[in-house]
Design a protein around this motif. Structure first.
Motif, mmCIF file in Angstrom:
data_model
loop_
_atom_site.group_PDB
_atom_site.id
_atom_site.type_symbol
_atom_site.label_atom_id
_atom_site.label_comp_id
_atom_site.label_asym_id
_atom_site.label_seq_id
_atom_site.Cartn_x
_atom_site.Cartn_y
_atom_site.Cartn_z
ATOM 1 N N GLU A 225 129.810 -3.754 16.770
ATOM 2 C CA GLU A 225 130.790 -4.847 16.789
ATOM 3 C C GLU A 225 130.964 -5.357 18.232
ATOM 4 N N LYS B 96 125.877 -10.454 19.303
ATOM 5 C CA LYS B 96 124.763 -10.902 18.446
ATOM 6 C C LYS B 96 124.877 -12.376 18.071
ATOM 7 N N THR B 97 126.057 -12.746 17.572
ATOM 8 C CA THR B 97 126.221 -14.121 17.087
ATOM 9 C C THR B 97 126.053 -15.111 18.228
ATOM 10 N N THR B 98 126.612 -14.783 19.377
ATOM 11 C CA THR B 98 126.494 -15.647 20.558
ATOM 12 C C THR B 98 125.018 -15.866 20.890
ATOM 13 N N ARG C 229 130.957 -10.490 0.958
ATOM 14 C CA ARG C 229 131.432 -10.327 2.334
ATOM 15 C C ARG C 229 132.956 -10.212 2.364
ATOM 16 N N TYR D 8 126.523 -3.783 0.015
ATOM 17 C CA TYR D 8 125.639 -4.346 1.059
ATOM 18 C C TYR D 8 124.226 -4.547 0.501
ATOM 19 N N ARG E 75 122.110 -9.425 11.565
ATOM 20 C CA ARG E 75 122.073 -8.147 10.830
ATOM 21 C C ARG E 75 121.093 -8.192 9.645
ATOM 22 N N THR F 71 122.427 -1.270 7.720
ATOM 23 C CA THR F 71 122.795 -0.321 6.660
ATOM 24 C C THR F 71 122.450 1.107 7.085
ATOM 25 N N ARG G 286 139.580 -10.980 20.831
ATOM 26 C CA ARG G 286 139.326 -12.171 20.029
ATOM 27 C C ARG G 286 140.363 -12.334 18.910
HETATM 28 N N1 T5A Z 1 127.675 -3.939 7.975
HETATM 29 C C1 T5A Z 1 126.792 -4.972 7.842
HETATM 30 C C2 T5A Z 1 127.432 -2.692 7.403
HETATM 31 O O1 T5A Z 1 128.260 -1.770 7.513
HETATM 32 N N2 T5A Z 1 126.269 -2.514 6.730
HETATM 33 C C3 T5A Z 1 125.352 -3.503 6.538
HETATM 34 O O2 T5A Z 1 124.319 -3.293 5.886
HETATM 35 C C4 T5A Z 1 125.622 -4.796 7.122
HETATM 36 C C5 T5A Z 1 124.647 -5.919 6.945
HETATM 37 C C6 T5A Z 1 129.779 -7.404 9.491
HETATM 38 C C7 T5A Z 1 130.239 -5.980 9.290
HETATM 39 O O3 T5A Z 1 129.512 -5.387 8.234
HETATM 40 C C8 T5A Z 1 128.953 -4.166 8.685
HETATM 41 C C9 T5A Z 1 128.808 -4.313 10.164
HETATM 42 C C10 T5A Z 1 130.006 -5.145 10.529
HETATM 43 O O4 T5A Z 1 131.103 -4.282 10.695
HETATM 44 P P1 T5A Z 1 130.636 -9.252 11.085
HETATM 45 O O5 T5A Z 1 131.890 -10.058 11.145
HETATM 46 O O6 T5A Z 1 129.385 -9.984 10.741
HETATM 47 O O7 T5A Z 1 130.825 -8.061 10.101
HETATM 48 O O8 T5A Z 1 130.622 -8.411 12.403
HETATM 49 P P2 T5A Z 1 129.633 -8.431 13.592
HETATM 50 O O9 T5A Z 1 128.254 -8.716 13.109
HETATM 51 O O10 T5A Z 1 129.831 -7.165 14.341
HETATM 52 O O11 T5A Z 1 130.124 -9.683 14.413
HETATM 53 P P3 T5A Z 1 131.044 -9.732 15.670
HETATM 54 O O12 T5A Z 1 131.425 -11.173 15.837
HETATM 55 O O13 T5A Z 1 132.137 -8.759 15.543
HETATM 56 O O14 T5A Z 1 130.120 -9.282 16.857
HETATM 57 P P4 T5A Z 1 128.922 -10.002 17.579
HETATM 58 O O15 T5A Z 1 128.341 -11.068 16.730
HETATM 59 O O16 T5A Z 1 128.007 -8.957 18.064
HETATM 60 O O17 T5A Z 1 129.600 -10.643 18.856
HETATM 61 P P5 T5A Z 1 129.951 -12.165 19.219
HETATM 62 O O18 T5A Z 1 128.767 -12.853 19.709
HETATM 63 O O19 T5A Z 1 130.739 -12.758 18.113
HETATM 64 O O20 T5A Z 1 130.884 -11.886 20.465
HETATM 65 C C11 T5A Z 1 132.073 -11.117 20.335
HETATM 66 C C12 T5A Z 1 133.016 -11.492 21.497
HETATM 67 O O21 T5A Z 1 132.426 -11.087 22.733
HETATM 68 C C13 T5A Z 1 132.200 -12.215 23.601
HETATM 69 C C14 T5A Z 1 132.269 -13.446 22.691
HETATM 70 O O22 T5A Z 1 132.704 -14.577 23.396
HETATM 71 C C15 T5A Z 1 133.251 -13.005 21.611
HETATM 72 O O23 T5A Z 1 134.570 -13.208 22.019
HETATM 73 N N3 T5A Z 1 130.890 -12.031 24.222
HETATM 74 C C16 T5A Z 1 130.707 -11.549 25.453
HETATM 75 N N4 T5A Z 1 131.578 -11.157 26.401
HETATM 76 C C17 T5A Z 1 131.055 -10.693 27.578
HETATM 77 N N5 T5A Z 1 129.692 -10.646 27.861
HETATM 78 C C18 T5A Z 1 128.797 -11.049 26.933
HETATM 79 N N6 T5A Z 1 127.488 -10.960 27.190
HETATM 80 C C19 T5A Z 1 129.298 -11.527 25.669
HETATM 81 N N7 T5A Z 1 128.681 -11.981 24.552
HETATM 82 C C20 T5A Z 1 129.663 -12.270 23.667
#
Ligand code: T5A
Length: 225
Positions: A12, A16-18, A51, A75, A101, A106, A154
């Motif tokens: 988390e 990734k999304t960024t 989701r 999932y 992802r 998983t 966030r």
């Molecule tokens: N899951 C999923 C399972 O348990 N099993 C599975 O098989 C699958 C497919 C998905 C959840 O489901 C679980 C995993 C997860 O818990 P989700 O909402 O899609 O939930 O969660 P994440 O994929 O973790 O998405 P997040 O948004 O939480 O994380 P990201 O995408 O990694 O991060 P991002 O880009 O949104 O950035 C998070 C924050 O950090 C800042 C951004 O501005 C943002 O505020 N940021 C940075 N800050 C400093 N330096 C950097 N380099 C930065 N990059 C981003």
């Protein structure tokens, strides 16, 4: 399969999304093939409903808590639908798909995090994907304390983000084990780096890897930019 499936993985808040969005914007400016983005869970209409069942914090209510094996199967259902309805048809058309992802999530979350049987999850992944594997996986590796801090800043964390720190540490250990097992496919990036630096690193890797895979006209364009 004509296209390329490129996956972004990590704990988390790893970014990734960024990075996926930045890579998609850049690739679209470089290539003439369709560049698509998707995510798991939630890449299809059915997936969006799954989701919300999986991540809605109201499921944390003790009486309604999702059992680990139910979570695993939800999932898997999301993935089976995503592969069948979205990934396979678009890859067959030659698209490059950047996916937030895929199967490693998983293994890392349900296998290492929830400590369910990893071999069973591999079998389930094979069923859900029908054998479709990622061509390349970027693993954004970050200390969970930092990732969770980013998420907290966030706002409202989802059901899995609310898990204890040791859960997220096991998930990270899972990604480490997977990267060791698949050194060609999984590329580790140090996600503590600034977003702009990570973006440059990802572009360089994509340039090399896609030039090897795509036909000459695309690779010429990629290497000229
Ligand atoms: N899951 C999923 C399972 O348990 N099993 C599975 O098989 C699958 C497919 C998905 C959840 O489901 C679980 C995993 C997860 O818990 P989700 O909402 O899609 O939930 O969660 P994440 O994929 O973790 O998405 P997040 O948004 O939480 O994380 P990201 O995408 O990694 O991060 P991002 O880009 O949104 O950035 C998070 C924050 O950090 C800042 C951004 O501005 C943002 O505020 N940021 C940075 N800050 C400093 N330096 C950097 N380099 C930065 N990059 C981003």
């Amino acid at each position: 399969m004509a296209g390329q499936l490129i996956v972004f993985e990590g704990i988390e808040g790893a970014g990734k999304t960024t990075q996926l969005q930045r890579a998609a914007t850049w690739l679209r400016s470089q290539l003439t093939v369709p560049v698509l983005t998707s995510r798991e869970p939630g890449g299809t209409l059915l997936g969006q409903q799954l989701r919300s069942l999986l991540l809605d914090v109201r499921q944390q209510d003790e009486q309604d808590e999702i059992a680990p094996r139910s979570e695993l199967l939800l999932y898997a259902a999301d993935r089976a639908q995503h592969v069948e309805q979205y990934l396979k048809p678009n890859l067959a058309q030659g698209a490059i798909i950047l996916c937030d992802r895929y199967t490693d999530s998983t293994l890392a979350y349900q296998g290492y995090g929830r400590q369910l049987d990893v071999e069973l999850i591999q079998q389930l992944n094979a069923i859900a994907t029908g054998g479709l594997t990622a061509n390349l996986t970027f693993w954004l590796d970050l200390d969970p304390e930092i990732g969770l801090q980013r998420i907290t800043e966030r706002g409202a964390p989802n059901r899995l983000e609310r898990e204890a720190l040791d859960f997220h540490q096991r998930v990270r250990a899972g990604y480490m084990a997977l990267a060791q097992d698949h050194p060609q496919r999984i590329i580790r990036l140090d996600a503590i780096a600034a977003a702009d630096d990570l973006e440059r690193e990802i572009r360089t890797i994509l340039q090399t890897r896609l030039s090897e895979k795509l036909c000459e006209s695309f690779s010429k364009k990629l290497s000229n930019n």
